[in-house]
Design a protein around this motif. Structure first.
Motif: not given
Length: 265
Positions: A63-75, A80-92
């Motif tokens: 849930x947190x990663x979904x909310x932070x996708x745009x800010x992390x990509x911008x910053x 940041x975009x690689x991190x979002x993709x990986x954290x979605x896939x590897x959350x467990x």
């Protein structure tokens, strides 16, 4: 299968910990301000709430990663975009890192603040702390110290294992066009998000115990102890998470991309 049954039992355990933790925290209001056992209920409640939130941390992380996708990509751009993709896939898998982080933050914050509130209440009453009070404080601090050390070791080991295991993944990303700097940045962003997640969840569990204890013991809902202790705890959590992740990733990236993919394929 076995994994599904294990997940079901784990969720049941998480709900049970949250329910028992809430009950223990609420039980704080049944004690008198000077009752020697007053601290036990909120302290155990905060610990159980930490455990419950740690169990559900993978879902909360998504849930947190979904909310932070745009800010992390911008910053942080590509990292940041690689991190979002990986954290979605590897959350467990990342729950193995989040659990000790949540437990460390929740237990350390809850116990240290409750002990400080207790000490200030005794001082404000004009009474001299008895040998029993001092022994109880020493015991509390010793227990917290053991938990802190154990949680930090668990956190560092989990991070080291999780990052080292990604040698092939890092190699594939570099072959796909990511620079070593972008991969390293991705790991840093992941560590930052993990730290924020663990600190938020652990702090929420701790506050759930601290506020009722302060209300009963000091007749003040918000304690006067300030943020110094909490900031120290956050600094330790952030340093352990960021330093271990980035240092391990830097070491892993020394292996040429082609060899990293070939060796572990």
């Amino acid at each position: 299968g076995t994994a599904r049954a294990s997940g079901r039992w784990r969720r049941l355990g998480g709900w049970a910990a949250l329910a028992l933790g809430t009950a223990a925290v609420c039980a704080t209001f049944t004690f008198d301000a000077t009752d020697p056992a007053l601290m036990a209920a909120p302290a155990y409640g905060a610990i159980l709430l930490s455990v419950g939130l740690a169990v559900f941390s993978p879902a909360l992380l998504r849930v947190l990663v979904d909310r932070l996708e745009r800010p992390l990509g911008t910053l942080f751009g590509a990292s940041g975009l690689l991190a979002v993709q990986n954290m979605r896939r590897r959350a467990t898998q990342l729950s193995g890192v989040l659990m000790p982080l949540v437990l460390f933050t929740g237990m350390a914050t809850g116990t240290l603040y409750m002990q400080a509130i207790e000490n200030d209440a005794i001082d404000a009453s004009g009474l001299t702390r008895s040998v029993e009070d001092k022994n109880l404080e020493t015991l509390n601090l010793t227990v917290v110290g053991i938990i802190v050390v154990f949680s930090c070791i668990m956190l560092i080991n989990s991070l080291y294992a999780a990052t080292s295991y990604r040698r092939r993944e890092f190699g594939q990303q570099r072959l796909a066009g990511a620079t070593p700097g972008q991969v390293l940045g991705m790991v840093g962003v992941e560590a930052l998000v993990l730290t924020v997640s663990g600190v938020v969840l652990g702090s929420a569990a701790a506050v759930a115990g601290i506020l009722p204890f302060s209300s009963v013991r000091a007749s003040a809902l918000v304690p006067d102890q300030g943020l110094g202790t909490w900031l120290g705890i956050v600094a330790v959590a952030a340093a352990a998470t960021l330093a271990t992740s980035v240092a391990t990733a830097r070491r892993t990236l020394r292996t040429p991309a082609v060899r990293a993919v070939a060796v572990t394929a």
